[in-house]
Design a protein around this motif. Structure first.
Motif, PDB file in Angstrom:
ATOM      1  N   CYS A   1       0.706  -1.061  -0.023  1.00 30.94           N
ATOM      2  CA  CYS A   1      -0.024  -0.050   0.064  1.00 30.94           C
ATOM      3  C   CYS A   1       0.852   1.267  -0.098  1.00 30.94           C
ATOM      4  N   ASP A   2       0.380   2.222  -0.641  1.00 30.99           N
ATOM      5  CA  ASP A   2       1.281   3.638  -0.889  1.00 30.99           C
ATOM      6  C   ASP A   2       0.482   4.566  -0.015  1.00 30.99           C
ATOM      7  N   VAL A   3       1.583   5.230   0.682  1.00 30.84           N
ATOM      8  CA  VAL A   3       1.202   6.556   1.399  1.00 30.84           C
ATOM      9  C   VAL A   3       2.153   7.640   0.997  1.00 30.84           C
ATOM     10  N   ARG A   4       1.511   9.048   1.340  1.00 29.45           N
ATOM     11  CA  ARG A   4       2.128   9.920   1.355  1.00 29.45           C
ATOM     12  C   ARG A   4       2.596  10.600   2.535  1.00 29.45           C
ATOM     13  N   VAL A   5       3.818  10.852   2.525  1.00 30.78           N
ATOM     14  CA  VAL A   5       4.533  11.649   3.992  1.00 30.78           C
ATOM     15  C   VAL A   5       3.904  12.972   4.039  1.00 30.78           C
ATOM     16  N   LEU A   6       3.293  13.327   4.989  1.00 29.53           N
ATOM     17  CA  LEU A   6       2.761  14.694   5.331  1.00 29.53           C
ATOM     18  C   LEU A   6       3.900  15.414   6.322  1.00 29.53           C
ATOM     19  N   ARG A   7       4.584  14.808   7.139  1.00 30.46           N
ATOM     20  CA  ARG A   7       5.429  15.343   8.228  1.00 30.46           C
ATOM     21  C   ARG A   7       6.324  14.195   8.564  1.00 30.46           C
ATOM     22  N   VAL A   8       7.582  14.482   8.980  1.00 32.10           N
ATOM     23  CA  VAL A   8       8.602  13.773   9.443  1.00 32.10           C
ATOM     24  C   VAL A   8       9.243  14.569  10.690  1.00 32.10           C
ATOM     25  N   THR A   9       8.921  13.881  12.122  1.00 34.53           N
ATOM     26  CA  THR A   9       9.354  14.598  13.334  1.00 34.53           C
ATOM     27  C   THR A   9      10.203  13.665  13.976  1.00 34.53           C
ATOM     28  N   PRO A  10      11.327  14.262  14.362  1.00 35.62           N
ATOM     29  CA  PRO A  10      12.185  13.357  15.200  1.00 35.62           C
ATOM     30  C   PRO A  10      12.138  13.411  16.535  1.00 35.62           C
ATOM     31  N   TYR A  11      12.356  12.615  17.289  1.00 33.08           N
ATOM     32  CA  TYR A  11      12.101  12.532  18.643  1.00 33.08           C
ATOM     33  C   TYR A  11      13.688  11.837  19.264  1.00 33.08           C
ATOM     34  N   PRO A  12      13.789  12.176  20.819  1.00 33.36           N
ATOM     35  CA  PRO A  12      14.945  11.437  21.255  1.00 33.36           C
ATOM     36  C   PRO A  12      14.718   9.878  21.491  1.00 33.36           C
ATOM     37  N   ASP A  13      13.604   9.383  21.806  1.00 34.82           N
ATOM     38  CA  ASP A  13      13.294   8.211  22.078  1.00 34.82           C
ATOM     39  C   ASP A  13      11.637   7.913  21.533  1.00 34.82           C
ATOM     40  N   PHE A  14      11.302   6.643  21.938  1.00 32.95           N
ATOM     41  CA  PHE A  14       9.845   5.994  21.720  1.00 32.95           C
ATOM     42  C   PHE A  14       8.882   6.752  22.664  1.00 32.95           C
ATOM     43  N   GLU A  15       9.313   6.853  23.890  1.00 34.67           N
ATOM     44  CA  GLU A  15       8.313   7.419  24.936  1.00 34.67           C
ATOM     45  C   GLU A  15       7.840   8.895  24.426  1.00 34.67           C
ATOM     46  N   THR A  16       8.876   9.636  24.310  1.00 37.94           N
ATOM     47  CA  THR A  16       8.645  10.993  23.935  1.00 37.94           C
ATOM     48  C   THR A  16       7.929  11.074  22.858  1.00 37.94           C
ATOM     49  N   LEU A  17       8.117  10.156  21.601  1.00 37.84           N
ATOM     50  CA  LEU A  17       7.182  10.146  20.138  1.00 37.84           C
ATOM     51  C   LEU A  17       5.847   9.916  20.800  1.00 37.84           C
ATOM     52  N   LEU A  18       5.563   8.711  21.400  1.00 34.23           N
ATOM     53  CA  LEU A  18       4.113   8.163  21.701  1.00 34.23           C
ATOM     54  C   LEU A  18       3.467   9.553  22.408  1.00 34.23           C
ATOM     55  N   ASP A  19       4.288  10.055  23.554  1.00 38.47           N
ATOM     56  CA  ASP A  19       3.426  11.275  24.298  1.00 38.47           C
ATOM     57  C   ASP A  19       3.366  12.439  23.240  1.00 38.47           C
ATOM     58  N   GLY A  20       4.194  12.763  22.396  1.00 35.03           N
ATOM     59  CA  GLY A  20       4.063  13.783  21.376  1.00 35.03           C
ATOM     60  C   GLY A  20       3.005  13.760  20.320  1.00 35.03           C
ATOM     61  N   GLU A  21       2.972  12.279  19.971  1.00 33.64           N
ATOM     62  CA  GLU A  21       1.986  12.077  18.803  1.00 33.64           C
ATOM     63  C   GLU A  21       0.739  11.743  19.167  1.00 33.64           C
ATOM     64  N   GLY A  22       0.538  11.059  20.263  1.00 31.27           N
ATOM     65  CA  GLY A  22      -0.516  10.374  20.676  1.00 31.27           C
ATOM     66  C   GLY A  22      -0.648   8.945  20.525  1.00 31.27           C
ATOM     67  N   PRO A  23      -0.715   8.096  21.246  1.00 28.38           N
ATOM     68  CA  PRO A  23      -0.765   6.663  20.865  1.00 28.38           C
ATOM     69  C   PRO A  23      -1.751   6.174  20.026  1.00 28.38           C
ATOM     70  N   ALA A  24      -2.867   6.850  20.013  1.00 26.21           N
ATOM     71  CA  ALA A  24      -3.934   6.284  19.145  1.00 26.21           C
ATOM     72  C   ALA A  24      -3.657   6.429  17.800  1.00 26.21           C
ATOM     73  N   ASN A  25      -2.815   7.591  17.348  1.00 26.06           N
ATOM     74  CA  ASN A  25      -2.601   7.724  15.992  1.00 26.06           C
ATOM     75  C   ASN A  25      -1.573   6.665  15.425  1.00 26.06           C
ATOM     76  N   VAL A  26      -0.817   6.282  16.380  1.00 25.73           N
ATOM     77  CA  VAL A  26       0.130   5.302  16.149  1.00 25.73           C
ATOM     78  C   VAL A  26      -0.171   3.709  16.201  1.00 25.73           C
ATOM     79  N   ASN A  27      -0.987   3.465  16.865  1.00 30.04           N
ATOM     80  CA  ASN A  27      -1.658   2.105  16.625  1.00 30.04           C
ATOM     81  C   ASN A  27      -3.181   2.313  17.571  1.00 30.04           C
ATOM     82  N   PRO A  28      -4.057   2.473  16.860  1.00 31.85           N
ATOM     83  CA  PRO A  28      -5.472   2.558  17.668  1.00 31.85           C
ATOM     84  C   PRO A  28      -5.970   1.429  18.369  1.00 31.85           C
ATOM     85  N   THR A  29      -5.311   0.453  18.031  1.00 28.17           N
ATOM     86  CA  THR A  29      -5.817  -0.826  18.897  1.00 28.17           C
ATOM     87  C   THR A  29      -5.066  -1.312  20.225  1.00 28.17           C
ATOM     88  N   ALA A  30      -3.885  -0.426  20.646  1.00 24.01           N
ATOM     89  CA  ALA A  30      -3.185  -0.799  21.551  1.00 24.01           C
ATOM     90  C   ALA A  30      -3.202   0.318  22.808  1.00 24.01           C
TER      91      ALA A  30
END
Length: 119
Positions: free
Chosen positions: A58-87
């Motif tokens: 499947c093909d996607v278009r990149v809208l934005r790429v944001t760097p984070y220092p680690d995975f915890e900061t990324l999940l807090d910054g992006e919102g877990p539901a956007n990363v995986n709405p099932t977990a």
């Protein structure tokens, strides 16, 4: 003189459970380690996701790429539901760290916001 660069096309593998969420339009943020080969990824690029070992893509278009220092900061910054709405956040952190060990996480994390491309 224009300094805009041509959009690039990337090919990345995804586990089935994440591929299905992307293909259904339910996952808007892809998490990756900040590997050197992803350093030039930018808005406007396209990614072709493939279920490893299959012809399914499947093909996607990149809208934005944001760097984070680690995975915890990324999940807090992006919102877990956007990363995986099932977990839950805790499940996601455990899942991501089972894919990427600590030495990979130490490279930093990328949040890739994307939208499905149709046609």
């Amino acid at each position: 003189m224009s300094t805009t660069r041509a959009a690039r096309r990337h090919e990345l593998n995804l586990y089935r459970r994440y591929f299905d969420l992307v293909a259904a339009g339910r996952k808007s943020i892809e998490v990756r380690v900040r590997y050197p080969h992803l350093a030039d990824m930018a808005a406007g690029d396209q990614i072709r996701f493939r279920v490893k070992g299959t012809a399914e893509t499947c093909d996607v278009r990149v809208l934005r790429v944001t760097p984070y220092p680690d995975f915890e900061t990324l999940l807090d910054g992006e919102g877990p539901a956007n990363v995986n709405p099932t977990a839950s956040r805790e499940q996601q952190l455990a899942n991501i760290r089972s894919i990427y060990p600590a030495e990979k996480e130490s490279l930093g994390a990328l949040a890739i916001e994307m939208e499905l491309v149709f046609g």
